[in-house]
Design a protein around this motif. Structure first.
Motif, PDB file in Angstrom:
ATOM      1  N   PHE A   1       0.794  -1.435   0.150  1.00 13.90           N
ATOM      2  CA  PHE A   1      -0.046  -0.063   0.042  1.00 13.90           C
ATOM      3  C   PHE A   1       0.756   1.339   0.019  1.00 13.90           C
ATOM      4  CE2 PHE A   1      -4.345  -1.483   2.111  1.00 13.90           C
ATOM      5  CZ  PHE A   1      -4.036  -2.454   1.286  1.00 13.90           C
ATOM      6  N   TYR A   2       0.534   2.372  -0.579  1.00 19.16           N
ATOM      7  CA  TYR A   2       1.192   3.420  -0.812  1.00 19.16           C
ATOM      8  C   TYR A   2       0.128   4.663  -0.623  1.00 19.16           C
ATOM      9  CZ  TYR A   2       0.626   3.876  -5.644  1.00 19.16           C
ATOM     10  OH  TYR A   2       0.012   3.914  -7.120  1.00 19.16           O
ATOM     11  N   ASN A   3       0.595   5.854  -0.042  1.00 17.57           N
ATOM     12  CA  ASN A   3      -0.200   6.944  -0.064  1.00 17.57           C
ATOM     13  C   ASN A   3       0.004   7.893  -0.930  1.00 17.57           C
ATOM     14  OD1 ASN A   3      -1.165   9.674   0.682  1.00 17.57           O
ATOM     15  ND2 ASN A   3      -1.195   9.164   2.901  1.00 17.57           N
ATOM     16  N   LYS A   4      -1.113   8.065  -2.007  1.00 13.75           N
ATOM     17  CA  LYS A   4      -0.831   8.599  -3.292  1.00 13.75           C
ATOM     18  C   LYS A   4      -0.483  10.000  -3.176  1.00 13.75           C
ATOM     19  CE  LYS A   4      -3.813   5.617  -6.384  1.00 13.75           C
ATOM     20  NZ  LYS A   4      -4.869   5.453  -7.281  1.00 13.75           N
ATOM     21  N   ASP A   5      -1.138  10.632  -2.221  1.00 11.00           N
ATOM     22  CA  ASP A   5      -0.943  12.077  -1.821  1.00 11.00           C
ATOM     23  C   ASP A   5       0.407  12.419  -1.392  1.00 11.00           C
ATOM     24  OD1 ASP A   5      -3.682  12.717  -2.758  1.00 11.00           O
ATOM     25  OD2 ASP A   5      -4.387  12.539  -0.683  1.00 11.00           O
TER      26      ASP A   5
ATOM     27  N   GLY B   1      -2.383   9.009   7.635  1.00 10.96           N
ATOM     28  CA  GLY B   1      -1.784   9.639   6.688  1.00 10.96           C
ATOM     29  C   GLY B   1      -0.015   9.815   7.173  1.00 10.96           C
ATOM     30  N   ASP B   2       0.410   9.259   8.042  1.00 12.34           N
ATOM     31  CA  ASP B   2       1.758   9.224   8.364  1.00 12.34           C
ATOM     32  C   ASP B   2       2.728   8.324   7.828  1.00 12.34           C
ATOM     33  OD1 ASP B   2       0.896  11.433  10.259  1.00 12.34           O
ATOM     34  OD2 ASP B   2       0.530  10.042  11.981  1.00 12.34           O
ATOM     35  N   VAL B   3       2.171   7.533   7.104  1.00 13.43           N
ATOM     36  CA  VAL B   3       2.961   6.341   6.375  1.00 13.43           C
ATOM     37  C   VAL B   3       2.914   6.628   4.992  1.00 13.43           C
ATOM     38  CG1 VAL B   3       3.346   3.867   6.198  1.00 13.43           C
ATOM     39  CG2 VAL B   3       2.691   4.790   8.322  1.00 13.43           C
ATOM     40  N   GLY B   4       4.227   6.378   4.260  1.00 17.16           N
ATOM     41  CA  GLY B   4       4.290   6.509   2.735  1.00 17.16           C
ATOM     42  C   GLY B   4       3.975   5.219   2.372  1.00 17.16           C
ATOM     43  N   MET B   5       4.442   4.017   2.911  1.00 20.21           N
ATOM     44  CA  MET B   5       4.330   2.853   2.124  1.00 20.21           C
ATOM     45  C   MET B   5       4.116   1.625   3.369  1.00 20.21           C
ATOM     46  SD  MET B   5       7.318   2.645  -0.689  1.00 20.21           S
ATOM     47  CE  MET B   5       8.406   3.534   0.230  1.00 20.21           C
ATOM     48  N   LEU B   6       3.773   0.726   3.282  1.00 21.83           N
ATOM     49  CA  LEU B   6       3.661  -0.727   4.002  1.00 21.83           C
ATOM     50  C   LEU B   6       3.044  -1.706   3.505  1.00 21.83           C
ATOM     51  CD1 LEU B   6       0.689  -0.479   5.014  1.00 21.83           C
ATOM     52  CD2 LEU B   6       1.200   0.496   7.199  1.00 21.83           C
ATOM     53  N   ASN B   7       3.401  -2.748   3.973  1.00 25.12           N
ATOM     54  CA  ASN B   7       2.655  -4.078   3.511  1.00 25.12           C
ATOM     55  C   ASN B   7       1.176  -4.060   4.112  1.00 25.12           C
ATOM     56  OD1 ASN B   7       4.708  -4.997   1.837  1.00 25.12           O
ATOM     57  ND2 ASN B   7       5.643  -5.721   3.394  1.00 25.12           N
ATOM     58  N   GLY B   8       0.143  -4.413   3.283  1.00 27.47           N
ATOM     59  CA  GLY B   8      -1.242  -4.165   3.907  1.00 27.47           C
ATOM     60  C   GLY B   8      -2.153  -5.390   3.497  1.00 27.47           C
ATOM     61  N   HIS B   9      -3.205  -5.342   4.064  1.00 27.78           N
ATOM     62  CA  HIS B   9      -4.479  -6.401   3.538  1.00 27.78           C
ATOM     63  C   HIS B   9      -5.654  -5.668   3.487  1.00 27.78           C
ATOM     64  CE1 HIS B   9      -6.108  -6.210   7.816  1.00 27.78           C
ATOM     65  NE2 HIS B   9      -4.983  -6.811   8.213  1.00 27.78           N
TER      66      HIS B   9
ATOM     67  N   GLY C   1      -3.096   3.697  -2.966  1.00 28.41           N
ATOM     68  CA  GLY C   1      -2.385   3.096  -3.978  1.00 28.41           C
ATOM     69  C   GLY C   1      -2.147   1.402  -3.635  1.00 28.41           C
ATOM     70  N   LYS C   2      -2.265   0.536  -4.257  1.00 25.27           N
ATOM     71  CA  LYS C   2      -1.891  -0.883  -4.363  1.00 25.27           C
ATOM     72  C   LYS C   2      -1.319  -1.502  -5.493  1.00 25.27           C
ATOM     73  CE  LYS C   2      -6.380  -1.699  -3.828  1.00 25.27           C
ATOM     74  NZ  LYS C   2      -7.019  -0.449  -4.172  1.00 25.27           N
ATOM     75  N   ILE C   3      -0.172  -2.060  -5.069  1.00 23.39           N
ATOM     76  CA  ILE C   3       0.527  -2.731  -6.001  1.00 23.39           C
ATOM     77  C   ILE C   3       1.051  -4.084  -5.491  1.00 23.39           C
ATOM     78  CG2 ILE C   3       1.350  -0.852  -7.389  1.00 23.39           C
ATOM     79  CD1 ILE C   3       4.042  -0.843  -5.851  1.00 23.39           C
ATOM     80  N   PRO C   4       1.310  -5.218  -6.321  1.00 22.87           N
ATOM     81  CA  PRO C   4       2.129  -6.451  -5.936  1.00 22.87           C
ATOM     82  C   PRO C   4       3.498  -6.221  -5.290  1.00 22.87           C
ATOM     83  CG  PRO C   4       1.259  -6.756  -8.091  1.00 22.87           C
ATOM     84  CD  PRO C   4       1.307  -5.131  -7.834  1.00 22.87           C
ATOM     85  N   LEU C   5       3.529  -6.859  -4.076  1.00 21.80           N
ATOM     86  CA  LEU C   5       4.781  -6.785  -3.286  1.00 21.80           C
ATOM     87  C   LEU C   5       6.089  -6.665  -4.413  1.00 21.80           C
ATOM     88  CD1 LEU C   5       4.360  -9.114  -0.226  1.00 21.80           C
ATOM     89  CD2 LEU C   5       3.862  -6.623  -0.723  1.00 21.80           C
ATOM     90  N   PRO C   6       6.994  -5.801  -4.261  1.00 17.98           N
ATOM     91  CA  PRO C   6       8.150  -5.735  -4.963  1.00 17.98           C
ATOM     92  C   PRO C   6       9.314  -6.599  -4.525  1.00 17.98           C
ATOM     93  CG  PRO C   6       7.644  -3.261  -4.349  1.00 17.98           C
ATOM     94  CD  PRO C   6       6.732  -4.265  -3.518  1.00 17.98           C
ATOM     95  N   GLY C   7      10.043  -7.127  -5.513  1.00 18.85           N
ATOM     96  CA  GLY C   7      11.135  -8.225  -5.166  1.00 18.85           C
ATOM     97  C   GLY C   7      12.237  -7.469  -5.366  1.00 18.85           C
TER      98      GLY C   7
END
Length: 417
Positions: free
Chosen positions: A148-152, A260-268, A283-289
């Protein structure tokens, strides 16, 4: 032949061969203990189960369903206590089944479900419910993980969604420069660090077990390299926020993301709904490797199991066939943003635009990897990870030594199986 076709082809056979009929023993009350997926009295799972039970009873006179819903903090312990005291429920919908199966306390899925119902489980989840190639755990709810990432925050920092680990580092640096509290939130505290650890292991090409699923492989070269990278490239440069990851629990990280204090994290999926209600553009994308998308994401399943102590095999089977009808599986998924565990319900979700937000999670499920829940050693291994993994990335920490210690705990736990 695909599984969906197989399910259809087996429908007639299920009618003839399924163990769905009620016996001649008179009225039966089935005791079900279930976990609560709600977070307050207004959306408690008790209402879902009560509605389902009353609906079932109307069409199945002679079988009464007594449901007791408990919080996730208590339910596994309470069921274990019931079993220990010789008062096992007929059914339990909880987090783990392997210990009970190893003690020969559970019915086999083959002895309960119609062919149609059992064949309709996603193959990945059916296999995860096996002990020594026999299915005892019936999947009830599933989820997967995405980044997950915060688009703003990304837009303000001029960052782009990462496609690999290098992209994670670059985006985190830009977020930190903009004053984001947690550029990448890394919850390795005791709450659920076994999940965060598994996601990073997978994204680094490793995992908890070897490829043949013969033994644990906690301190493999890939896993050690992953945690060395985390320490040197994210934690040491201050890209994971205040404090140390070993002191950050998952819920704290999720709450911070919703603020709104986190830029990215792994979420469900549940976090997605919470954050969007709080006004976060997610925003949601597959986990990067390491060099692109991770080879697999983590999947999670919760389990239904049936105890043999009270008998009632046929009545239990009748009820479970009803539980796993599409209308009931989808009703639960709708209520709690949980992924369905059956092929036909998953297909229905994929074809319904109202579930569009869940489609990315659903797409990851068939190829995801689950905890090794079929191993009775897993509970002890998981506890060791929760207790120790945060030390791998703390100042002065040695990832290789920490993972070696956990690996030894896993070896000891496996030897005791």
């Amino acid at each position: 032949m695909g599984l969906t076709a197989a399910v259809a082809a087996l429908s007639l056979a299920a009618t003839l061969a399924g163990c769905g009929g009620v016996g001649d023993s008179g009225d039966v009350t089935l005791k079900l203990v279930a976990a609560d997926y709600g977070n307050n009295d207004s959306n408690t799972s008790q209402k879902y189960w009560d509605d389902l039970a009353r609906s079932f009873e109307k069409s199945h006179p002679g079988i009464t369903i007594d449901v007791d819903v408990m919080s996730w903090k208590d339910v596994d312990r309470e069921v274990a206590e019931m079993v220990k005291n010789g008062q096992a429920p007929d059914l339990a919908q909880i987090g783990a089944y392997a210990d009970y199966a190893a003690e020969d306390r559970l019915y086999k899925a083959d002895d309960l479900l119609s062919i149609r119902t059992q064949a309709n489980f996603l193959p990945l989840l059916s296999r995860a419910g096996e002990v020594d190639r026999v299915q005892y755990g019936m999947p009830f709810a599933a989820s997967t993980r995405l980044l997950f990432y915060n688009k703003d925050l990304f837009a303000k920092a001029g960052a782009t969604p990462p496609k690999d680990w290098k992209g994670i580092r670059e985006a985190a640096e830009k977020l930190k420069a903009q004053g984001v509290t947690y550029p990448f939130a890394l919850p390795l505290g005791s709450e659920e660090s076994q999940a965060e650890t598994m996601m990073w292991f997978l994204s680094g090409g490793g995992g908890y077990r070897d490829t043949a699923d013969i033994s644990y492989e906690i301190n493999s070269t890939a896993n050690v390299s992953t945690f060395k990278w985390l320490k040197s490239e994210l934690v040491d440069p201050g890209l994971t926020g205040p404090g140390t990851p070993g002191e950050l629990d998952r819920q704290e990280a999720f709450d911070a993301f919703a603020r709104g204090d986190v830029g990215m994290l792994n979420g469900h999926p549940t976090l997605m709904e919470t954050a969007e209600k709080a006004g976060v553009d997610v925003g949601k994308i597959p986990l990067p490797g390491t060099d692109g998308e991770a080879r697999a994401t983590m999947g999670v399943a919760d389990w239904m199991m049936a105890f043999k102590q009270n008998g009632h095999r046929e009545e239990i089977g009748t009820f479970l066939d009803y539980v796993y009808e599409d209308k009931n599986v989808l009703a639960f998924s709708d209520k709690y943003d949980i992924l369905p565990v059956t092929v036909t319900a998953g297909t229905a979700m994929q074809g319904d635009p109202k579930h569009k937000d869940l489609w990315p999670f659903l797409a990851e499920l068939p190829t995801s990897e689950l905890y090794p829940v079929g191993q009775t050693s897993w509970a002890k291994v998981s506890e060791s990870i929760k207790k120790n993994i945060g030390k791998a990335v703390e100042p002065g920490g040695d990832p290789e030594a920490v993972l070696a210690g956990i690996a030894q705990d896993a070896k000891d736990a496996e030897a005791a199986e």
